[in-house]
Motif scaffolding. Sequence first.
Motif, PDB file in Angstrom:
ATOM      1  N   TRP A 180      37.698  42.077  42.582  1.00  0.00           N
ATOM      2  CA  TRP A 180      36.831  42.568  41.519  1.00  0.00           C
ATOM      3  C   TRP A 180      35.918  41.394  41.138  1.00  0.00           C
ATOM      4  CZ3 TRP A 180      38.153  47.407  38.875  1.00  0.00           C
ATOM      5  CH2 TRP A 180      39.364  47.967  39.286  1.00  0.00           C
ATOM      6  N   ALA A 181      34.767  41.705  40.578  1.00  0.00           N
ATOM      7  CA  ALA A 181      33.902  40.651  40.051  1.00  0.00           C
ATOM      8  C   ALA A 181      33.265  41.149  38.770  1.00  0.00           C
ATOM      9  CB  ALA A 181      32.827  40.266  41.066  1.00  0.00           C
ATOM     10  N   THR A 182      33.146  40.243  37.808  1.00  0.00           N
ATOM     11  CA  THR A 182      32.544  40.570  36.514  1.00  0.00           C
ATOM     12  C   THR A 182      31.646  39.417  36.088  1.00  0.00           C
ATOM     13  OG1 THR A 182      34.410  39.572  35.313  1.00  0.00           O
ATOM     14  CG2 THR A 182      34.532  41.935  35.773  1.00  0.00           C
ATOM     15  N   PRO A 183      30.647  39.696  35.253  1.00  0.00           N
ATOM     16  CA  PRO A 183      29.939  38.587  34.616  1.00  0.00           C
ATOM     17  C   PRO A 183      30.839  37.955  33.565  1.00  0.00           C
ATOM     18  CG  PRO A 183      29.121  40.673  33.784  1.00  0.00           C
ATOM     19  CD  PRO A 183      30.105  40.999  34.865  1.00  0.00           C
ATOM     20  N   TYR A 184      30.726  36.663  33.394  1.00  0.00           N
ATOM     21  CA  TYR A 184      31.615  35.964  32.464  1.00  0.00           C
ATOM     22  C   TYR A 184      31.472  36.492  31.037  1.00  0.00           C
ATOM     23  CZ  TYR A 184      33.298  32.366  29.306  1.00  0.00           C
ATOM     24  OH  TYR A 184      33.944  31.700  28.292  1.00  0.00           O
ATOM     25  N   GLY A 206      44.441  51.856  31.597  1.00  0.00           N
ATOM     26  CA  GLY A 206      42.984  51.906  31.505  1.00  0.00           C
ATOM     27  C   GLY A 206      42.348  50.662  30.939  1.00  0.00           C
ATOM     28  N   ALA A 207      43.140  49.710  30.452  1.00  0.00           N
ATOM     29  CA  ALA A 207      42.583  48.505  29.844  1.00  0.00           C
ATOM     30  C   ALA A 207      42.276  47.459  30.911  1.00  0.00           C
ATOM     31  CB  ALA A 207      43.556  47.942  28.809  1.00  0.00           C
ATOM     32  N   GLY A 208      41.494  46.466  30.507  1.00  0.00           N
ATOM     33  CA  GLY A 208      41.203  45.365  31.411  1.00  0.00           C
ATOM     34  C   GLY A 208      40.096  45.693  32.387  1.00  0.00           C
ATOM     35  N   LEU A 209      40.296  45.367  33.645  1.00  0.00           N
ATOM     36  CA  LEU A 209      39.233  45.478  34.646  1.00  0.00           C
ATOM     37  C   LEU A 209      38.629  46.879  34.761  1.00  0.00           C
ATOM     38  CD1 LEU A 209      40.524  43.058  37.404  1.00  0.00           C
ATOM     39  CD2 LEU A 209      38.323  42.923  36.218  1.00  0.00           C
ATOM     40  N   PRO A 210      39.421  47.959  34.785  1.00  0.00           N
ATOM     41  CA  PRO A 210      38.767  49.269  34.901  1.00  0.00           C
ATOM     42  C   PRO A 210      37.871  49.588  33.713  1.00  0.00           C
ATOM     43  CG  PRO A 210      41.118  49.521  34.489  1.00  0.00           C
ATOM     44  CD  PRO A 210      40.885  48.080  34.814  1.00  0.00           C
ATOM     45  N   ALA A 211      38.245  49.139  32.526  1.00  0.00           N
ATOM     46  CA  ALA A 211      37.418  49.395  31.344  1.00  0.00           C
ATOM     47  C   ALA A 211      36.154  48.535  31.374  1.00  0.00           C
ATOM     48  CB  ALA A 211      38.226  49.119  30.072  1.00  0.00           C
ATOM     49  N   TRP A 212      36.301  47.261  31.696  1.00  0.00           N
ATOM     50  CA  TRP A 212      35.140  46.376  31.695  1.00  0.00           C
ATOM     51  C   TRP A 212      34.116  46.787  32.751  1.00  0.00           C
ATOM     52  CZ3 TRP A 212      38.922  41.743  32.472  1.00  0.00           C
ATOM     53  CH2 TRP A 212      39.700  41.578  31.314  1.00  0.00           C
ATOM     54  N   THR A 213      34.593  47.068  33.962  1.00  0.00           N
ATOM     55  CA  THR A 213      33.670  47.319  35.070  1.00  0.00           C
ATOM     56  C   THR A 213      33.042  48.704  35.020  1.00  0.00           C
ATOM     57  OG1 THR A 213      35.508  48.022  36.502  1.00  0.00           O
ATOM     58  CG2 THR A 213      34.876  45.693  36.567  1.00  0.00           C
ATOM     59  N   ALA A 214      33.493  49.563  34.113  1.00  0.00           N
ATOM     60  CA  ALA A 214      32.867  50.883  33.962  1.00  0.00           C
ATOM     61  C   ALA A 214      31.403  50.751  33.570  1.00  0.00           C
ATOM     62  CB  ALA A 214      33.624  51.707  32.925  1.00  0.00           C
ATOM     63  N   ALA A 215      31.034  49.641  32.932  1.00  0.00           N
ATOM     64  CA  ALA A 215      29.637  49.409  32.549  1.00  0.00           C
ATOM     65  C   ALA A 215      28.762  49.082  33.750  1.00  0.00           C
ATOM     66  CB  ALA A 215      29.559  48.284  31.525  1.00  0.00           C
ATOM     67  N   ASP A 258      22.773  36.380  40.465  1.00  0.00           N
ATOM     68  CA  ASP A 258      22.362  35.119  39.839  1.00  0.00           C
ATOM     69  C   ASP A 258      22.886  35.017  38.409  1.00  0.00           C
ATOM     70  OD1 ASP A 258      21.045  34.648  42.193  1.00  0.00           O
ATOM     71  OD2 ASP A 258      19.038  35.045  41.409  1.00  0.00           O
ATOM     72  N   THR A 259      24.200  35.202  38.286  1.00  0.00           N
ATOM     73  CA  THR A 259      24.805  35.187  36.955  1.00  0.00           C
ATOM     74  C   THR A 259      26.058  34.327  36.966  1.00  0.00           C
ATOM     75  OG1 THR A 259      25.424  36.632  35.109  1.00  0.00           O
ATOM     76  CG2 THR A 259      26.301  37.200  37.275  1.00  0.00           C
ATOM     77  N   ASP A 260      26.640  34.176  35.814  1.00  0.00           N
ATOM     78  CA  ASP A 260      27.887  33.421  35.650  1.00  0.00           C
ATOM     79  C   ASP A 260      29.028  34.342  36.075  1.00  0.00           C
ATOM     80  OD1 ASP A 260      29.921  31.743  34.917  1.00  0.00           O
ATOM     81  OD2 ASP A 260      29.255  31.459  32.849  1.00  0.00           O
ATOM     82  N   LEU A 261      29.538  34.160  37.299  1.00  0.00           N
ATOM     83  CA  LEU A 261      30.463  35.094  37.922  1.00  0.00           C
ATOM     84  C   LEU A 261      31.918  34.727  37.673  1.00  0.00           C
ATOM     85  CD1 LEU A 261      29.070  35.732  41.538  1.00  0.00           C
ATOM     86  CD2 LEU A 261      29.231  37.379  39.677  1.00  0.00           C
TER      87      LEU A 261
END
Length: 617
Positions: free
Chosen positions: A524-528, A546-555, A561-564
Amino acid sequence: MHPLDPLSAGELAAGRAILVAEGLLTATTRVPQVLPVEPDKASVAALVADRRIQYTLLDTATGHARDAVVSVTKRELLSCEDCGEGQPAYLFEEYDLAAEITKASPEWQAAMTRRGLADRVEHAFCAPLAPGYFGRPDESGRVIRSLTFLREDENDSPWAHPVEGLIVHIDLTGRRVLRVEDEGDVPVPPEHGRYGNVPPRTTLKPIEITQPDGPSFTVDGSEVTWEGWRLRVGFNAREGLTLHQVSFQDRSVLYRASMPEMVVPYGDTAPGRFWISYFDAGEYLLGKNGNDLRLGCDCLGVIHYFPAFVADDHGHPVEIPRAICLHEEDYGILWKHTDLDGNAEVRRSRRLVISSISTIGNYDYGFFWYLYLDGTVELEAKATGIVFAGAGHPGSAHRHANEIAPGLFAPVHQHLFCARLDVAIDGDRNSLYEIDVEGVPTGEQNPHGNAFTWRETPLRTEQEAQRHADPAKARVWEIRSADRTNRLGAPTAYQLVPKPSATLMAQPESTVHQRATFATRHLWATPYRADERFPAGDRPNAHPGGAGLPAWTAANRDLVDTDLVLWHVFGPTHIPRPEDWPVMPVDYSGFTLRPYGFCDRNPALDLPSGTAGHCRP
């Protein structure tokens, strides 16, 4: 003190004093979790250290939980808010409480009597086990389950003698048994599980590791420097060992690296095991269960130990004197070539090892970070300890568990670790690519049928970056700098090289799948975001999911070129074998982070030849 230094005993004591002054610690208040609040990146860069601590406060009389944040720099309470969904991690004292409630239960006593085990209750071990989440009406609060194991005496290994089919469901807040399941009459396996009193073999000759001039690393507080590497070592009650501001040749590689969660789901349908899916960081706390390491046993060589301070159930500081081990070790050949005239050049590899070990019940987990002379970073997780088992009729077949000793059946299960890598390849602006090697169809582009090439796929959003490893394609994931190129004009980069393993085997409709969705992908990857720390959410204990990565990455946020931050899932799927009993040889898993165009050429060309006279014709 540096802003990223781990918490000290004095800071924990000062933080507790603030809570006392604010009237937040009563006779029934306990402290399941205490974590440092790491400052934002700008404050760290400016060396501004407002040292803050987050205390989770649990009222054991009501089950009410709050998170309080204090500043020990300013000596004040900054916030105190109710916890969200899910339960805080378990207290150490709740382990004993669960046993007391179980043994006082008339239903449990009757079950033991019915089974003819009433005379063996004195040394019975009632294991405190996280219950998972199943939405049962009577399990809405702070619940734990207990399975019973027998011991011949206080020094006996209980895991060898499970009382199959006896499950006690406990309300910790009400201090009562919710219900007792007593199914079946499988005999208790009689064979002991002792492993520490076996006569040692005498054929092994000693291996001595000496560094007469001392180690090549230097330590200044929490900062370590070694052969072009510079980093800070941290530790907290939940994740255990953490690494910060990792740089190679004065260039940034990782801002932060840790093991924020792991899940251990079981594949057995038996009443005493279908619900097992331990979150060893979020439910039990890896750091709080950290070992005090021993020279010559856990680590070998010229050692530097780092102490760590965690809080007990009342918020008082507790020292783990040797929580982290730092040492060097030989690692064979780094590079070698024999030229056409028969002249050979060879250089030996060496690695810096930063390690810690945690024991959660029957299992022991070692986390070993390796830094290499060529700029490579590796994490190796070592799973050992004692496999969790139930009982069955000797010689019978079981679809979900293997017989590992007479009448002792160990179920299939997984250990799925999730590493959090806040990457910083030559700065905070990075992009992510998937690199696959693939064959070229025979034709105009491949007239002889021999050609193959590689394909680069940009992973530009959070949804695109949810990926599986694929060894058939030699798949790696590449993190490229947006701000620096090498002498060939390509972006400087590092590659995350997985060691492919199974992801979560549970079905999508299962509750463990909902709670451990992070374990369904290798990447998985998210912006910081500072508040996105734990892949299963802040409180996975008794959480519906449903908490954590699945909730965050739904956006589906942008990753270019971001803080990964990369989240990498790995670990063994374990079908136990007789060789795993009575104590399990280490099962290794992990991954590598290697430079790819980060350096202009081999960075280890300048290593000396024939160190200490070992390299001779």
